[in-house]
Design a protein around this motif. Structure first.
Motif, PDB file in Angstrom:
ATOM      1  N   GLU A 156     -11.898   4.419 -15.547  1.00  0.00           N
ATOM      2  CA  GLU A 156     -11.228   5.252 -15.435  1.00  0.00           C
ATOM      3  C   GLU A 156     -10.492   6.171 -14.307  1.00  0.00           C
ATOM      4  OE1 GLU A 156      -8.312   8.530 -18.268  1.00  0.00           O
ATOM      5  OE2 GLU A 156     -10.998   8.326 -17.984  1.00  0.00           O
ATOM      6  N   ALA A 157      -9.566   6.417 -13.683  1.00  0.00           N
ATOM      7  CA  ALA A 157      -9.198   6.844 -12.278  1.00  0.00           C
ATOM      8  C   ALA A 157      -7.517   7.466 -12.474  1.00  0.00           C
ATOM      9  CB  ALA A 157      -9.105   5.974 -10.793  1.00  0.00           C
ATOM     10  N   ILE A 158      -7.393   8.641 -11.970  1.00  0.00           N
ATOM     11  CA  ILE A 158      -6.445   8.957 -11.860  1.00  0.00           C
ATOM     12  C   ILE A 158      -6.143   9.180 -10.048  1.00  0.00           C
ATOM     13  CG2 ILE A 158      -5.254  11.319 -11.602  1.00  0.00           C
ATOM     14  CD1 ILE A 158      -5.834  12.222 -13.629  1.00  0.00           C
ATOM     15  N   PHE A 159      -4.802   8.471 -10.110  1.00  0.00           N
ATOM     16  CA  PHE A 159      -4.036   8.214  -8.432  1.00  0.00           C
ATOM     17  C   PHE A 159      -2.827   9.120  -7.878  1.00  0.00           C
ATOM     18  CE2 PHE A 159      -5.982   4.466 -10.640  1.00  0.00           C
ATOM     19  CZ  PHE A 159      -6.619   3.426  -9.427  1.00  0.00           C
ATOM     20  N   ASN A 160      -3.580   9.417  -6.911  1.00  0.00           N
ATOM     21  CA  ASN A 160      -2.334  10.644  -6.346  1.00  0.00           C
ATOM     22  C   ASN A 160      -2.247  10.049  -5.337  1.00  0.00           C
ATOM     23  OD1 ASN A 160      -2.989  13.472  -8.188  1.00  0.00           O
ATOM     24  ND2 ASN A 160      -5.095  13.083  -7.893  1.00  0.00           N
ATOM     25  N   VAL A 161      -0.321   9.449  -5.183  1.00  0.00           N
ATOM     26  CA  VAL A 161      -0.151   8.678  -4.236  1.00  0.00           C
ATOM     27  C   VAL A 161       0.557   9.107  -3.332  1.00  0.00           C
ATOM     28  CG1 VAL A 161       1.071   6.479  -3.316  1.00  0.00           C
ATOM     29  CG2 VAL A 161      -0.179   6.615  -6.244  1.00  0.00           C
ATOM     30  N   GLN A 162       0.607   9.314  -1.294  1.00  0.00           N
ATOM     31  CA  GLN A 162       0.755   9.494  -0.473  1.00  0.00           C
ATOM     32  C   GLN A 162       2.310   8.506  -0.630  1.00  0.00           C
ATOM     33  OE1 GLN A 162       1.173  12.580   1.084  1.00  0.00           O
ATOM     34  NE2 GLN A 162      -0.385  13.341   0.105  1.00  0.00           N
ATOM     35  N   HIS A 163       3.571   8.245  -0.754  1.00  0.00           N
ATOM     36  CA  HIS A 163       4.930   7.378  -1.382  1.00  0.00           C
ATOM     37  C   HIS A 163       4.953   7.020   0.514  1.00  0.00           C
ATOM     38  CE1 HIS A 163       7.682   4.790  -2.869  1.00  0.00           C
ATOM     39  NE2 HIS A 163       9.131   5.257  -1.901  1.00  0.00           N
ATOM     40  N   GLU A 164       4.961   6.076   0.328  1.00  0.00           N
ATOM     41  CA  GLU A 164       5.115   5.274   1.521  1.00  0.00           C
ATOM     42  C   GLU A 164       7.034   4.246   1.626  1.00  0.00           C
ATOM     43  OE1 GLU A 164       2.077   3.805   4.244  1.00  0.00           O
ATOM     44  OE2 GLU A 164       1.920   5.999   4.555  1.00  0.00           O
ATOM     45  N   ILE A 165       7.650   3.960   1.795  1.00  0.00           N
ATOM     46  CA  ILE A 165       8.296   3.253   1.945  1.00  0.00           C
ATOM     47  C   ILE A 165       8.593   1.827   2.313  1.00  0.00           C
ATOM     48  CG2 ILE A 165      11.386   2.060   2.237  1.00  0.00           C
ATOM     49  CD1 ILE A 165      12.400   5.565   2.591  1.00  0.00           C
ATOM     50  N   TRP A 166       7.332   1.318   3.278  1.00  0.00           N
ATOM     51  CA  TRP A 166       7.693  -0.044   3.900  1.00  0.00           C
ATOM     52  C   TRP A 166       6.371  -0.290   3.457  1.00  0.00           C
ATOM     53  CZ3 TRP A 166       3.294   0.181   7.648  1.00  0.00           C
ATOM     54  CH2 TRP A 166       3.018   1.826   7.929  1.00  0.00           C
ATOM     55  N   ARG A 167       4.699   0.735   3.184  1.00  0.00           N
ATOM     56  CA  ARG A 167       3.740   0.260   3.060  1.00  0.00           C
ATOM     57  C   ARG A 167       3.609   0.615   0.685  1.00  0.00           C
ATOM     58  NH1 ARG A 167      -1.999   1.719   6.076  1.00  0.00           N
ATOM     59  NH2 ARG A 167      -0.513   4.076   6.237  1.00  0.00           N
ATOM     60  N   PRO A 168       3.695  -0.404   0.044  1.00  0.00           N
ATOM     61  CA  PRO A 168       2.986  -0.522  -1.276  1.00  0.00           C
ATOM     62  C   PRO A 168       1.874  -0.090  -1.502  1.00  0.00           C
ATOM     63  CG  PRO A 168       3.704  -2.577  -0.550  1.00  0.00           C
ATOM     64  CD  PRO A 168       3.624  -2.049   0.440  1.00  0.00           C
ATOM     65  N   PHE A 169       1.561   0.864  -2.405  1.00  0.00           N
ATOM     66  CA  PHE A 169       0.432   1.301  -3.042  1.00  0.00           C
ATOM     67  C   PHE A 169       0.752   0.616  -4.672  1.00  0.00           C
ATOM     68  CE2 PHE A 169      -2.815   3.394  -5.329  1.00  0.00           C
ATOM     69  CZ  PHE A 169      -3.246   4.402  -4.295  1.00  0.00           C
ATOM     70  N   ILE A 170      -0.792  -0.204  -4.901  1.00  0.00           N
ATOM     71  CA  ILE A 170      -0.526  -1.657  -5.701  1.00  0.00           C
ATOM     72  C   ILE A 170      -2.007  -1.171  -6.319  1.00  0.00           C
ATOM     73  CG2 ILE A 170      -0.829  -3.828  -6.065  1.00  0.00           C
ATOM     74  CD1 ILE A 170       1.619  -3.787  -4.175  1.00  0.00           C
ATOM     75  N   VAL A 171      -1.874  -1.070  -7.822  1.00  0.00           N
ATOM     76  CA  VAL A 171      -3.290  -1.097  -8.348  1.00  0.00           C
ATOM     77  C   VAL A 171      -3.219  -2.174  -9.556  1.00  0.00           C
ATOM     78  CG1 VAL A 171      -4.467   0.350 -10.080  1.00  0.00           C
ATOM     79  CG2 VAL A 171      -3.409   1.337  -7.934  1.00  0.00           C
ATOM     80  N   ASN A 172      -4.202  -3.073  -8.904  1.00  0.00           N
ATOM     81  CA  ASN A 172      -4.085  -3.853 -10.024  1.00  0.00           C
ATOM     82  C   ASN A 172      -5.574  -3.589 -11.304  1.00  0.00           C
ATOM     83  OD1 ASN A 172      -2.744  -6.631  -8.819  1.00  0.00           O
ATOM     84  ND2 ASN A 172      -4.139  -6.642  -6.778  1.00  0.00           N
ATOM     85  N   ALA A 173      -5.184  -3.851 -12.059  1.00  0.00           N
ATOM     86  CA  ALA A 173      -6.275  -4.236 -13.137  1.00  0.00           C
ATOM     87  C   ALA A 173      -5.949  -4.966 -13.973  1.00  0.00           C
ATOM     88  CB  ALA A 173      -6.233  -2.508 -13.917  1.00  0.00           C
ATOM     89  N   GLY A 174      -7.350  -5.787 -14.359  1.00  0.00           N
ATOM     90  CA  GLY A 174      -6.550  -7.356 -15.165  1.00  0.00           C
ATOM     91  C   GLY A 174      -5.225  -7.788 -14.898  1.00  0.00           C
ATOM     92  N   ALA A 175      -4.901  -7.761 -15.583  1.00  0.00           N
ATOM     93  CA  ALA A 175      -3.456  -9.019 -15.193  1.00  0.00           C
ATOM     94  C   ALA A 175      -2.208  -7.855 -14.853  1.00  0.00           C
ATOM     95  CB  ALA A 175      -3.189  -9.541 -16.679  1.00  0.00           C
TER      96      ALA A 175
END
Length: 321
Positions: A156-175
């Protein structure tokens, strides 16, 4: 076809072929020579596939003012000018930009982080985003010029994301592929397979479906996800990062499953009906004795350690143990 990244030499060849095939001056002889080159080996085919993907992804960098040559690249692609002296100059400019970005993209390092049973750890990423990892969690991080990818293997984890329009932040968990939309969110991938995604701030897209703040989505291979969306108490979800577990009319079976995530112990119910009893309360993740003494006060049950002290037996209090 090989999934390995192409060498710099092969990627440069592939880019040269890609640009030539887009131009109006490309002849049938050129196409035949390309087909011969393409079919020569799987490495050539993989290099050309990388070149195509790299060109398709370069549009994501349109907001990045510090990357030179991208405007010329798009103009050159849309007008499809004949290759001449100016065209070749633009070609080499585009090639140098793509080679630089492409090499950074495919050579980006993957870093693995993990926590032990009962341990928590905070990771600050190069882009300013942070990850707070809960007990017994393992994930990998790969940050490149075009994307930020996290693979949550377990935990388990909490993600605090610095949003960037041109570079996505993607977390893959299983499917699941969880994409940030200016976000703070919690992902819990349970050992048995189900995955819980809770949005604490902002929103995410889960396999293309939007999930807003204050909602939790439960994913199981055995249930329709549309029936498992519910509003959630954010404070209850976040409590673990402060060393607390908060339960509100929660079945005892689920409560002890949570405690087993933090302690090298296993609970055994002598009567399955006990697991369906509910309780409410706030308990420290590292204070198992307090929970056990509270449990016997809240519910009509007794707890007894089994031989080896790695399992605890729970039975009704009015029975002899």
């Amino acid at each position: 076809m090989s999934s390995r990244s192409p060498s710099e030499r092969l990627l440069k060849q592939a880019l040269s072929w890609f640009f030539l095939l887009q131009s109006e001056s490309c002849t049938d002889e050129d196409r035949q020579r390309f087909n011969h080159w393409f079919c020569k080996s799987e490495a050539h085919q993989a290099a050309y596939a990388h070149a195509e993907r790299l060109w398709s992804e370069v549009d994501r960098l349109k907001e990045a003012a510090d990357v030179p040559g991208l405007r010329e690249a798009r103009q050159w692609r849309s007008k499809r000018k004949s290759i001449n002296v100016v065209g070749w100059a633009v070609f080499f400019l585009i090639s140098s930009v793509l080679m630089r970005v492409g090499w950074l993209e495919y050579s980006a390092e993957t870093i693995i982080y993990s926590t032990q049973l009962g341990e928590q750890h905070r990771v600050t990423l190069a882009d300013g985003s942070s990850i707070i990892m809960n007990t017994a969690t393992r994930l990998s991080v790969r940050i490149s010029p075009l994307q930020r990818k996290i693979m949550l293997d377990t935990g388990e984890a909490i993600f605090n994301v610095q949003h960037e329009i041109w570079r996505p932040f993607i977390v893959n968990a299983g499917a699941l592929q969880i994409r940030d939309i200016g976000t703070r969110f919690n992902v819990h991938k349970q050992q048995a397979g189900p995955i819980l995604v809770t949005v604490l701030e902002g929103a995410v897209e889960i396999n293309g479906v939007r999930l807003n703040a204050g909602y939790q989505q439960y994913y199981s291979p055995y249930a329709d996800p549309r029936t498992l969306l519910r509003p959630i108490d954010i404070g209850q979800v976040e409590a673990w990062q402060h060393g607390q577990l908060v339960f509100r009319q929660t079945r005892l079976g689920r409560v002890v499953a949570e405690l087993e995530r933090y302690h090298p112990i296993h609970f055994v119910f002598l009567d399955p009906a006990i697991a369906r009893e509910t309780l409410s309360g706030t308990f420290g993740t590292d204070d198992l004795p307090f929970f056990l003494s509270s449990l016997e006060k809240i519910l009509p049950v007794r707890v007894k350690p089994l031989p080896g002290n790695k399992s605890l037996l729970i039975d009704w209090a009015d029975k002899k143990m």
